[in-house]
Scaffold this motif. Structure first.
Motif, PDB file in Angstrom:
ATOM      1  N   ASN A 110       0.825  -1.209   0.000  1.00 55.76           N
ATOM      2  CA  ASN A 110       0.000   0.000   0.000  1.00 55.76           C
ATOM      3  C   ASN A 110       0.865   1.267   0.000  1.00 55.76           C
ATOM      4  O   ASN A 110       1.892   1.327   0.682  1.00 55.76           O
ATOM      5  N   LEU A 111       0.419   2.273  -0.756  1.00 58.73           N
ATOM      6  CA  LEU A 111       1.080   3.581  -0.783  1.00 58.73           C
ATOM      7  C   LEU A 111       0.007   4.631  -0.528  1.00 58.73           C
ATOM      8  O   LEU A 111      -0.900   4.817  -1.352  1.00 58.73           O
ATOM      9  N   ILE A 112       0.095   5.324   0.612  1.00 59.71           N
ATOM     10  CA  ILE A 112      -0.968   6.228   1.019  1.00 59.71           C
ATOM     11  C   ILE A 112      -0.397   7.563   1.512  1.00 59.71           C
ATOM     12  O   ILE A 112       0.786   7.662   1.869  1.00 59.71           O
ATOM     13  N   VAL A 113      -1.243   8.577   1.512  1.00 57.13           N
ATOM     14  CA  VAL A 113      -0.900   9.897   2.028  1.00 57.13           C
ATOM     15  C   VAL A 113      -1.780  10.173   3.246  1.00 57.13           C
ATOM     16  O   VAL A 113      -3.009  10.050   3.173  1.00 57.13           O
ATOM     17  N   ASN A 114      -1.147  10.527   4.366  1.00 61.61           N
ATOM     18  CA  ASN A 114      -1.865  10.805   5.600  1.00 61.61           C
ATOM     19  C   ASN A 114      -1.705  12.265   6.001  1.00 61.61           C
ATOM     20  O   ASN A 114      -0.657  12.883   5.771  1.00 61.61           O
ATOM     21  N   GLY A 115      -2.732  12.821   6.633  1.00 63.79           N
ATOM     22  CA  GLY A 115      -2.653  14.133   7.253  1.00 63.79           C
ATOM     23  C   GLY A 115      -2.814  13.983   8.758  1.00 63.79           C
ATOM     24  O   GLY A 115      -3.759  13.356   9.224  1.00 63.79           O
ATOM     25  N   LEU A 116      -1.868  14.504   9.532  1.00 62.40           N
ATOM     26  CA  LEU A 116      -1.911  14.458  10.992  1.00 62.40           C
ATOM     27  C   LEU A 116      -2.244  15.852  11.502  1.00 62.40           C
ATOM     28  O   LEU A 116      -1.538  16.820  11.182  1.00 62.40           O
ATOM     29  N   LEU A 117      -3.308  15.962  12.271  1.00 60.38           N
ATOM     30  CA  LEU A 117      -3.752  17.248  12.797  1.00 60.38           C
ATOM     31  C   LEU A 117      -3.625  17.240  14.315  1.00 60.38           C
ATOM     32  O   LEU A 117      -4.259  16.432  14.998  1.00 60.38           O
ATOM     33  N   PHE A 118      -2.806  18.156  14.839  1.00 59.00           N
ATOM     34  CA  PHE A 118      -2.584  18.287  16.274  1.00 59.00           C
ATOM     35  C   PHE A 118      -3.556  19.346  16.797  1.00 59.00           C
ATOM     36  O   PHE A 118      -3.456  20.526  16.467  1.00 59.00           O
ATOM     37  N   ASN A 123      -1.560  21.744  23.047  1.00 57.11           N
ATOM     38  CA  ASN A 123      -1.074  20.480  22.485  1.00 57.11           C
ATOM     39  C   ASN A 123      -0.224  20.717  21.244  1.00 57.11           C
ATOM     40  O   ASN A 123       0.806  20.080  21.046  1.00 57.11           O
ATOM     41  N   ALA A 124      -0.642  21.653  20.393  1.00 56.55           N
ATOM     42  CA  ALA A 124       0.061  21.911  19.141  1.00 56.55           C
ATOM     43  C   ALA A 124       1.444  22.483  19.359  1.00 56.55           C
ATOM     44  O   ALA A 124       2.343  22.306  18.527  1.00 56.55           O
ATOM     45  N   THR A 125       1.654  23.186  20.478  1.00 56.40           N
ATOM     46  CA  THR A 125       2.959  23.792  20.736  1.00 56.40           C
ATOM     47  C   THR A 125       3.936  22.824  21.396  1.00 56.40           C
ATOM     48  O   THR A 125       5.105  23.162  21.577  1.00 56.40           O
ATOM     49  N   HIS A 126       3.476  21.641  21.750  1.00 52.36           N
ATOM     50  CA  HIS A 126       4.374  20.641  22.329  1.00 52.36           C
ATOM     51  C   HIS A 126       5.219  20.003  21.232  1.00 52.36           C
ATOM     52  O   HIS A 126       4.946  20.134  20.058  1.00 52.36           O
ATOM     53  N   TYR A 135      -0.808  14.949  20.991  1.00 49.67           N
ATOM     54  CA  TYR A 135      -1.820  14.057  20.431  1.00 49.67           C
ATOM     55  C   TYR A 135      -2.278  14.569  19.071  1.00 49.67           C
ATOM     56  O   TYR A 135      -2.214  15.763  18.783  1.00 49.67           O
ATOM     57  N   TYR A 136      -2.775  13.638  18.237  1.00 46.03           N
ATOM     58  CA  TYR A 136      -3.239  14.039  16.909  1.00 46.03           C
ATOM     59  C   TYR A 136      -4.365  13.135  16.420  1.00 46.03           C
ATOM     60  O   TYR A 136      -4.531  12.004  16.889  1.00 46.03           O
ATOM     61  N   LEU A 137      -5.122  13.669  15.454  1.00 46.05           N
ATOM     62  CA  LEU A 137      -6.064  12.896  14.657  1.00 46.05           C
ATOM     63  C   LEU A 137      -5.442  12.662  13.286  1.00 46.05           C
ATOM     64  O   LEU A 137      -4.653  13.480  12.809  1.00 46.05           O
ATOM     65  N   LEU A 138      -5.808  11.573  12.646  1.00 46.48           N
ATOM     66  CA  LEU A 138      -5.198  11.198  11.364  1.00 46.48           C
ATOM     67  C   LEU A 138      -6.273  10.793  10.371  1.00 46.48           C
ATOM     68  O   LEU A 138      -7.243  10.118  10.725  1.00 46.48           O
ATOM     69  N   VAL A 187      -0.440   9.394  19.342  1.00 48.61           N
ATOM     70  CA  VAL A 187       0.341  10.283  20.193  1.00 48.61           C
ATOM     71  C   VAL A 187       1.799  10.176  19.767  1.00 48.61           C
ATOM     72  O   VAL A 187       2.296   9.093  19.479  1.00 48.61           O
ATOM     73  N   GLU A 188       2.456  11.319  19.704  1.00 52.35           N
ATOM     74  CA  GLU A 188       3.855  11.387  19.317  1.00 52.35           C
ATOM     75  C   GLU A 188       4.668  11.860  20.523  1.00 52.35           C
ATOM     76  O   GLU A 188       4.425  12.947  21.048  1.00 52.35           O
ATOM     77  N   GLY A 189       5.611  11.024  20.964  1.00 54.44           N
ATOM     78  CA  GLY A 189       6.457  11.379  22.097  1.00 54.44           C
ATOM     79  C   GLY A 189       7.908  11.505  21.670  1.00 54.44           C
ATOM     80  O   GLY A 189       8.403  10.676  20.902  1.00 54.44           O
ATOM     81  N   PHE A 190       8.604  12.518  22.161  1.00 56.22           N
ATOM     82  CA  PHE A 190       9.969  12.798  21.742  1.00 56.22           C
ATOM     83  C   PHE A 190      10.977  12.257  22.755  1.00 56.22           C
ATOM     84  O   PHE A 190      10.903  12.563  23.945  1.00 56.22           O
ATOM     85  N   VAL A 191      11.922  11.463  22.256  1.00 52.38           N
ATOM     86  CA  VAL A 191      13.034  10.970  23.067  1.00 52.38           C
ATOM     87  C   VAL A 191      14.114  12.044  23.132  1.00 52.38           C
ATOM     88  O   VAL A 191      14.686  12.318  24.184  1.00 52.38           O
ATOM     89  N   THR A 192      14.400  12.650  21.967  1.00 49.68           N
ATOM     90  CA  THR A 192      15.261  13.819  21.863  1.00 49.68           C
ATOM     91  C   THR A 192      14.533  14.831  20.981  1.00 49.68           C
ATOM     92  O   THR A 192      13.410  14.579  20.535  1.00 49.68           O
ATOM     93  N   GLN A 193      15.154  15.962  20.667  1.00 54.09           N
ATOM     94  CA  GLN A 193      14.488  16.941  19.820  1.00 54.09           C
ATOM     95  C   GLN A 193      14.351  16.463  18.377  1.00 54.09           C
ATOM     96  O   GLN A 193      13.579  17.031  17.604  1.00 54.09           O
ATOM     97  N   ASN A 194      15.086  15.405  18.001  1.00 57.42           N
ATOM     98  CA  ASN A 194      15.018  14.878  16.646  1.00 57.42           C
ATOM     99  C   ASN A 194      14.368  13.500  16.550  1.00 57.42           C
ATOM    100  O   ASN A 194      13.865  13.135  15.487  1.00 57.42           O
ATOM    101  N   LEU A 195      14.373  12.725  17.612  1.00 59.31           N
ATOM    102  CA  LEU A 195      13.883  11.347  17.591  1.00 59.31           C
ATOM    103  C   LEU A 195      12.559  11.240  18.340  1.00 59.31           C
ATOM    104  O   LEU A 195      12.464  11.642  19.500  1.00 59.31           O
ATOM    105  N   ALA A 196      11.536  10.699  17.649  1.00 63.52           N
ATOM    106  CA  ALA A 196      10.203  10.591  18.250  1.00 63.52           C
ATOM    107  C   ALA A 196       9.661   9.178  18.095  1.00 63.52           C
ATOM    108  O   ALA A 196       9.980   8.469  17.140  1.00 63.52           O
ATOM    109  N   VAL A 197       8.822   8.782  19.053  1.00 69.91           N
ATOM    110  CA  VAL A 197       8.084   7.519  19.000  1.00 69.91           C
ATOM    111  C   VAL A 197       6.618   7.858  18.774  1.00 69.91           C
ATOM    112  O   VAL A 197       6.030   8.655  19.519  1.00 69.91           O
ATOM    113  N   ASP A 198       6.014   7.264  17.749  1.00 68.96           N
ATOM    114  CA  ASP A 198       4.649   7.571  17.340  1.00 68.96           C
ATOM    115  C   ASP A 198       3.791   6.324  17.546  1.00 68.96           C
ATOM    116  O   ASP A 198       4.004   5.301  16.904  1.00 68.96           O
TER     117      ASP A 198
END
Length: 239
Positions: A110-118, A123-126, A135-138, A187-198
Motif C-alpha cells: 500500500n502507498l498512502i498519504v496521511n494528514g496528521l492534525l494536532f 497540544n500543538a505547541t508541544h 496528540y493528533y487525529l489522522l 500520540v507522538e512522544g519525543f526521546v530527543t528533539q530529533n527522535l520521536a516515537v509515534d
C-alpha cells in the motif's frame, strides 16, 4: 468510493490549513520513519485470517505547528487462512482430512498519504523537546494492492476410495490495484528533539472484494475492513 473521496479531501484540507497557520520554528522540517503494526482483519475478512504484522516506512513534512503531511508505504501478509487450514469431511468414508499442501493467503502493498492534525493550542505547541509529547487525529487515503490466493485445496467431490489427497482443484486468485482510506488517532512522544516515537490506531477501508467460497461456508468479502495498532520511530531533520 464516497468514503475515499472524503478522505482525500480531508488530507488536502489539512494541508491547506497547515500552510495557512502561523509559521513557527519547526515548520519546514522533514522526517523519515519505520513502522511496525499489528494488522487485524475485520468482519468477513476476519473469518478467513487471523491478525498479522504490518511493516513499512514513512516520509513526513511539518507543514505547520498543527499539521504534518505523511507519505507511507506498508506491507503485510495474512497466511494460514481458511479454507486451507480447515479439516473437511470426505463423504465416501465420512472421515476428516486436511489439505496437506493447501495455501490460503493474501499479500498487501500500500502507498498512502496521511494528514496528521494536532488539536488544541497547548497540544500543538508541544514537541521537539526531550520527554515532550502531543496528540493528533489522522486521516488518509491512497493506492492499495492485494493478491489473494487459494491453492492446493483437495477436491472433495471425488469418488476414490481411499481418498486421493493429491487430487487438487485449480488455484483461485483475487488480485487488484484499488483505492482505500484510513482514519485514526495517535500520540507522538519525543526521546530527543530529533527522535520521536509515534503510537497510533487506525481503521482501514479498502474498495475491493474476495469471491465467495460457499462450499467451505465463506461468503464474499466486500468491501475490505482492517484495523491496525502500532508504533513508528521517526527521525526529524531540517530541509
Amino acid at each position: 468510493m464516497k468514503v475515499v473521496r472524503i478522505a482525500f479531501l480531508a488530507v488536502f484540507a489539512l494541508a491547506a490549513f497547515g500552510l495557512s497557520s502561523s509559521a513557527l520554528a519547526q515548520e519546514g522540517r522533514w522526517a523519515v520513519g519505520g513502522i511496525a503494526d499489528y494488522n487485524i482483519p475485520m468482519h468477513r475478512l476476519g473469518e478467513r485470517w487471523d491478525a498479522t504484522g504490518k511493516y513499512g516506512a514513512t516520509l513526513s513534512y511539518v507543514a505547520s505547528q498543527r499539521t504534518v503531511i505523511e507519505i507511507e508505504y506498508n506491507y503485510s501478509k495474512f497466511e494460514n487462512g481458511k479454507p486451507a487450514s480447515d479439516l473437511w469431511v470426505y463423504p465416501i468414508d465420512e472421515q476428516e482430512y486436511p489439505h496437506p499442501n493447501g495455501r490460503s493467503e493474501i499479500t498487501w502493498n500500500n502507498l498512502i498519504v496521511n494528514g496528521l492534525l494536532f488539536i488544541g493550542e497547548e497540544n500543538a505547541t508541544h514537541g521537539f523537546k526531550a520527554r515532550d509529547y502531543r496528540y493528533y487525529l489522522l486521516v488518509g487515503g491512497g493506492l492499495y494492492r492485494y493478491y489473494a490466493i487459494n491453492s492446493n485445496l483437495v477436491y472433495s467431490r471425488q469418488t476414490n476410495d481411499p481418498v486421493d489427497l493429491d487430487f487438487v482443484m485449480e488455484d483461485q486468485v483475487d488480485q487488484r490495484y484499488t483505492i482505500g482510506a484510513n482514519a485514526g488517532a495517535g500520540v507522538e512522544g519525543f526521546v530527543t528533539q530529533n527522535l520521536a516515537v509515534d503510537l497510533r490506531a487506525r481503521y482501514n477501508f479498502v474498495v475491493g472484494e474476495l469471491r465467495n467460497m460457499l462450499f467451505y461456508g465463506l461468503e464474499k468479502v466486500r468491501p475490505i475492513h482492517m484495523v491496525d495498532i502500532g508504533v513508528q520511530m521517526k527521525f526529524y531533520f531540517w530541509r
